[in-house]
Design a protein around this motif. Structure first.
Motif, PDB file in Angstrom:
ATOM      1  N   THR A 425     -24.406 -26.137 -38.322  1.00  0.00           N
ATOM      2  CA  THR A 425     -23.385 -25.382 -38.499  1.00  0.00           C
ATOM      3  C   THR A 425     -23.530 -24.275 -39.787  1.00  0.00           C
ATOM      4  N   ASN A 426     -22.265 -23.676 -39.892  1.00  0.00           N
ATOM      5  CA  ASN A 426     -22.570 -22.672 -40.740  1.00  0.00           C
ATOM      6  C   ASN A 426     -21.673 -22.755 -42.223  1.00  0.00           C
ATOM      7  N   ASP A 427     -21.085 -23.667 -42.306  1.00  0.00           N
ATOM      8  CA  ASP A 427     -20.189 -24.047 -43.303  1.00  0.00           C
ATOM      9  C   ASP A 427     -19.648 -25.354 -43.465  1.00  0.00           C
ATOM     10  N   PRO A 428     -19.594 -26.329 -44.507  1.00  0.00           N
ATOM     11  CA  PRO A 428     -19.285 -27.512 -44.673  1.00  0.00           C
ATOM     12  C   PRO A 428     -18.009 -27.914 -44.255  1.00  0.00           C
ATOM     13  N   ASP A 429     -17.122 -27.057 -43.724  1.00  0.00           N
ATOM     14  CA  ASP A 429     -15.768 -27.293 -43.171  1.00  0.00           C
ATOM     15  C   ASP A 429     -16.078 -27.640 -41.778  1.00  0.00           C
ATOM     16  N   THR A 430     -17.043 -26.722 -41.072  1.00  0.00           N
ATOM     17  CA  THR A 430     -16.883 -26.644 -39.527  1.00  0.00           C
ATOM     18  C   THR A 430     -17.172 -28.078 -38.820  1.00  0.00           C
ATOM     19  N   LEU A 431     -18.352 -28.805 -39.088  1.00  0.00           N
ATOM     20  CA  LEU A 431     -18.389 -30.156 -38.355  1.00  0.00           C
ATOM     21  C   LEU A 431     -17.323 -30.974 -38.629  1.00  0.00           C
ATOM     22  N   PRO A 432     -16.846 -31.444 -39.668  1.00  0.00           N
ATOM     23  CA  PRO A 432     -16.035 -32.418 -40.093  1.00  0.00           C
ATOM     24  C   PRO A 432     -14.528 -32.001 -39.437  1.00  0.00           C
ATOM     25  N   PHE A 433     -14.326 -30.658 -39.573  1.00  0.00           N
ATOM     26  CA  PHE A 433     -12.881 -30.237 -39.304  1.00  0.00           C
ATOM     27  C   PHE A 433     -12.840 -30.154 -37.573  1.00  0.00           C
ATOM     28  N   LEU A 434     -13.952 -30.030 -36.907  1.00  0.00           N
ATOM     29  CA  LEU A 434     -13.983 -29.984 -35.584  1.00  0.00           C
ATOM     30  C   LEU A 434     -14.203 -31.362 -35.119  1.00  0.00           C
ATOM     31  N   ALA A 435     -14.901 -31.982 -35.712  1.00  0.00           N
ATOM     32  CA  ALA A 435     -15.126 -33.409 -35.062  1.00  0.00           C
ATOM     33  C   ALA A 435     -14.893 -34.888 -35.641  1.00  0.00           C
ATOM     34  N   LEU A 436     -14.197 -34.629 -36.895  1.00  0.00           N
ATOM     35  CA  LEU A 436     -13.757 -35.874 -37.320  1.00  0.00           C
ATOM     36  C   LEU A 436     -12.222 -35.941 -37.712  1.00  0.00           C
ATOM     37  N   ARG A 437     -11.531 -35.099 -37.460  1.00  0.00           N
ATOM     38  CA  ARG A 437     -10.129 -34.880 -37.766  1.00  0.00           C
ATOM     39  C   ARG A 437      -9.159 -35.716 -36.561  1.00  0.00           C
ATOM     40  N   THR A 438      -8.372 -36.207 -36.997  1.00  0.00           N
ATOM     41  CA  THR A 438      -7.351 -36.721 -35.862  1.00  0.00           C
ATOM     42  C   THR A 438      -6.887 -35.603 -34.881  1.00  0.00           C
ATOM     43  N   GLU A 439      -6.542 -34.589 -35.448  1.00  0.00           N
ATOM     44  CA  GLU A 439      -6.123 -33.570 -34.615  1.00  0.00           C
ATOM     45  C   GLU A 439      -7.264 -32.842 -33.879  1.00  0.00           C
ATOM     46  N   ALA A 440      -8.505 -33.292 -33.896  1.00  0.00           N
ATOM     47  CA  ALA A 440      -9.325 -32.897 -33.114  1.00  0.00           C
ATOM     48  C   ALA A 440      -9.985 -33.602 -32.179  1.00  0.00           C
ATOM     49  N   TRP A 441      -9.232 -34.532 -31.823  1.00  0.00           N
ATOM     50  CA  TRP A 441      -9.420 -35.371 -30.605  1.00  0.00           C
ATOM     51  C   TRP A 441      -9.459 -34.498 -29.342  1.00  0.00           C
ATOM     52  N   PRO A 442     -10.433 -34.638 -28.370  1.00  0.00           N
ATOM     53  CA  PRO A 442     -10.794 -34.061 -27.233  1.00  0.00           C
ATOM     54  C   PRO A 442      -9.225 -33.412 -26.592  1.00  0.00           C
ATOM     55  N   ASP A 443      -8.372 -34.394 -26.383  1.00  0.00           N
ATOM     56  CA  ASP A 443      -7.229 -33.850 -25.683  1.00  0.00           C
ATOM     57  C   ASP A 443      -6.365 -32.759 -26.476  1.00  0.00           C
ATOM     58  N   ALA A 444      -6.548 -32.569 -27.661  1.00  0.00           N
ATOM     59  CA  ALA A 444      -6.338 -31.283 -28.657  1.00  0.00           C
ATOM     60  C   ALA A 444      -7.187 -30.325 -28.656  1.00  0.00           C
ATOM     61  N   GLY A 445      -8.349 -30.330 -28.029  1.00  0.00           N
ATOM     62  CA  GLY A 445      -9.053 -29.273 -27.989  1.00  0.00           C
ATOM     63  C   GLY A 445     -10.231 -29.245 -28.717  1.00  0.00           C
ATOM     64  N   GLY A 446     -10.547 -30.482 -29.690  1.00  0.00           N
ATOM     65  CA  GLY A 446     -11.734 -30.501 -30.560  1.00  0.00           C
ATOM     66  C   GLY A 446     -12.758 -31.161 -29.989  1.00  0.00           C
ATOM     67  N   PHE A 447     -13.746 -31.858 -30.992  1.00  0.00           N
ATOM     68  CA  PHE A 447     -14.775 -32.202 -30.590  1.00  0.00           C
ATOM     69  C   PHE A 447     -14.981 -33.887 -31.299  1.00  0.00           C
ATOM     70  N   ASN A 448     -14.097 -34.432 -31.444  1.00  0.00           N
ATOM     71  CA  ASN A 448     -14.044 -35.661 -32.045  1.00  0.00           C
ATOM     72  C   ASN A 448     -13.990 -36.743 -30.807  1.00  0.00           C
ATOM     73  N   SER A 449     -15.143 -36.561 -30.171  1.00  0.00           N
ATOM     74  CA  SER A 449     -15.310 -37.424 -28.873  1.00  0.00           C
ATOM     75  C   SER A 449     -15.361 -38.868 -29.135  1.00  0.00           C
ATOM     76  N   GLY A 450     -15.355 -39.468 -30.175  1.00  0.00           N
ATOM     77  CA  GLY A 450     -15.153 -40.798 -30.666  1.00  0.00           C
ATOM     78  C   GLY A 450     -13.919 -41.374 -31.105  1.00  0.00           C
ATOM     79  N   TYR A 451     -12.774 -40.425 -31.103  1.00  0.00           N
ATOM     80  CA  TYR A 451     -11.451 -40.760 -31.812  1.00  0.00           C
ATOM     81  C   TYR A 451     -11.416 -41.407 -33.005  1.00  0.00           C
ATOM     82  N   TYR A 452     -12.292 -40.808 -33.807  1.00  0.00           N
ATOM     83  CA  TYR A 452     -12.245 -41.308 -35.304  1.00  0.00           C
ATOM     84  C   TYR A 452     -10.549 -40.771 -35.750  1.00  0.00           C
ATOM     85  N   SER A 453     -10.150 -41.669 -36.517  1.00  0.00           N
ATOM     86  CA  SER A 453      -8.751 -41.237 -37.172  1.00  0.00           C
ATOM     87  C   SER A 453      -8.613 -41.790 -38.756  1.00  0.00           C
ATOM     88  N   ASN A 454      -8.498 -40.977 -39.774  1.00  0.00           N
ATOM     89  CA  ASN A 454      -8.380 -41.441 -40.984  1.00  0.00           C
ATOM     90  C   ASN A 454      -7.247 -40.583 -41.675  1.00  0.00           C
TER      91      ASN A 454
END
Length: 525
Positions: A425-454
């Motif tokens: 990644t290019n910035d500490p924002d990138t990976l968690p924002f695209l792969a750990l947020r609730t709004e980054a679940w795949p059905d919302a277009g993100g890469f949170n493929s494990g559906y983590y939510s906090n």
């Protein structure tokens, strides 16, 4: 004779020489042509449209065909001018006004100007744009803060954001921000990814599926004509085959050298290149359903996997054990107080028993190769053994890289309990924002493929990306890392030091902390 035909003939000659070398005692039969750099890539690219792809494997080609408004300064992740010669930021951090370089043209002969910039971002972000259907654009998240893009005049473009957004310039330097030719998109439509046109140091010549992507020097490049005549990117998925071709002389540059093969390139005929960068290798755990829906079982997996053995034995010491979701290469944002989960199979068994998950059956997706995946089959096999040693029943399903992404990126629900993954990644924002947020679940277009939510993690990430003070951003990211490590949505495995090898005909090559290949200054004798 056009260079395109010369390149094809040279590539065929190189391939013939390689075939001869395997049947002869002298590998000197294999000679790639001077001026033409043959690169051994880890996989076939998915597309050559920078807005439509996500893999570093593809980015390594694209960074040589396109430019962005800004780019990373050589050897750093610091931003410098590229197609924009200068820019101004409003006091409130919501307006970025760029002055564009004059006289730049796309490879198809059309003009680069403010309208072209406006077209690029509106194509990604506006569903009613006439060419939005040339997507999908999976990393349009990078520019979700953009409210409007205005062509002030031919050489001035202004971005208005809906709030201050600290990673904006860095994201513009990322491949998703590369500028494509609007005329070429209009001409080719959904096939633009097979017919790319940018402003970069090399122009697209040919793509022969599963064989080669060929690019040629751009004689009109605004930043100086490249030293090379052409570059041939060859997809060689199997790491052992890639190593054999490098040793036989069929390729000049090999990326992602398997750790066990590094010792084969120690002589004067080769140079091994290493460069630290922001990389994390992890296991996505399905937190929505199955055993890993229980945090205790996710923590148990982190205790069960012997990450030190993976790093020292499988990866031959080319990586370090990861402590959490943020790579230590982002020194200012990295939480140094976090310690990696220790290898503790007894603690793993205790947690599994508490959760009533003894003997749980796990489906584990493993890839044959891919960007930053290191030695994924060997890693997967070792991880399988560690998990089975604490009582899990693990079944591995192995896929080719692009097929793997097609299975994992849409989400693991109904398919698998865990999957390998690596991000650079290019910035500490990138990976968690695209792969750990609730709004980054795949059905919302993100890469949170494990559906983590906090919700607390969501709030911290939203606050960090609008904070204009770096110390405040760092505090928020460090707090996020502590929570995520405790929640264990992933098994945090390794942070890798990237590598590549070149033969003695190649000069002026260096690896970048961005993990991209920049080849405009490379010389091939």
């Amino acid at each position: 004779m056009p260079l395109f035909h010369l390149t094809r003939r040279s590539l065929l000659a190189a391939g013939t020489a390689l075939a001869l070398s395997f049947g002869a005692s002298d590998p000197a039969f294999a000679q790639t042509p001077p001026g033409v750099l043959i690169v051994g890539q880890i996989a076939e690219p998915k597309a050559l449209d920078p807005a439509a792809v996500t893999a570093v494997n593809d980015f390594r080609i694209l960074m040589n065909v396109y430019d962005g408004l800004v780019r990373y300064r050589d050897g750093t992740l610091e931003v410098e001018p590229a197609l924009a010669s200068d820019w101004e930021i409003s006091e409130d951090g919501t307006e970025y006004t760029f002055t564009l370089r004059e006289g730049v043209q796309f490879h198809d002969g059309s003009d680069f100007n403010a309208e072209a910039v406006k077209f690029n971002f509106e194509r990604m972000l506006n569903e009613d744009h006439p060419y939005h259907d040339t997507g999908p654009f999976p990393l349009a998240f990078f520019f979700s803060a953009i409210e409007t893009v205005d062509a002030v005049d031919d050489l001035t473009v202004k971005f208005t954001l809906n709030a201050p957004y600290a990673p904006f310039l860095s994201n513009l330097a990322y491949p998703t921000g590369l500028i494509v030719s609007p005329a070429a998109v209009a001409r080719h439509g959904a096939e633009f990814g097979r017919n790319p046109s940018g402003t970069g140091a090399f122009t697209f010549a040919e793509w022969r599926s599963n064989e080669a992507v060929v690019v040629e020097a751009n004689p009109d490049y605004w930043d100086g004509v490249p030293e090379l005549e052409a570059v041939v990117f060859r997809p060689i998925t199997d790491a052992n085959t890639r190593t054999a071709e490098m040793l036989a002389g069929g390729i000049d540059l090999m990326v992602e050298v398997p750790p066990v093969a590094l010792s084969e390139f120690q002589g004067d005929s080769y140079t091994v290149h290493e460069q630290a960068g922001p990389h994390v290798w992890f296991l996505i755990l399905n937190a929505k359903e199955g055993p890993f829906a229980d945090k205790r079982v996710r923590q148990a997996a982190n205790y069960a996997v012997n990450k030190t053995a993976l790093v020292e034995e499988v990866l031959e010491g080319t990586a370090e054990v990861a402590a959490g979701p943020t790579p230590p290469a982002f020194a200012w944002a990295y939480n140094e107080e976090l310690e990696p989960y220790p290898y503790d199979p007894d603690r793993a068994r205790e947690l599994i028993a508490e959760a009533g998950a003894e003997g749980a059956e796990l489906t584990f997706f493993v890839t044959e190769g891919g960007s930053g995946m290191l030695d994924p089959v060997a890693m997967g096999t070792a991880i399988q053994a560690d998990l089975e040693a604490v009582g899990f029943d693990v079944s591995i399903e192995t896929y080719e890289w692009n097929t793997f992404l097609g299975e994992v990126n849409p989400g693991l629900e109904g398919k698998a309990d865990m999957a390998e993954m690596a991000w650079m990644t290019n910035d500490p924002d990138t990976l968690p924002f695209l792969a750990l947020r609730t709004e980054a679940w795949p059905d919302a277009g993100g890469f949170n493929s494990g559906y983590y939510s906090n919700p607390e993690v969501d709030a911290l990430l939203e606050a960090a990306r609008v904070a204009t003070d770096q110390e405040e951003r760092a505090r928020l990211y460090k707090q996020m890392q502590t929570i995520v490590q405790e929640d264990a949505p992933w098994v945090f495995v390794a942070n890798w030091k990237q590598n590549a090898v070149t033969n003695d005909a190649v000069e002026n090559f260096s690896l970048q902390p961005s993990f991209f290949l920049l080849l405009d200054d490379v010389v091939k004798n």
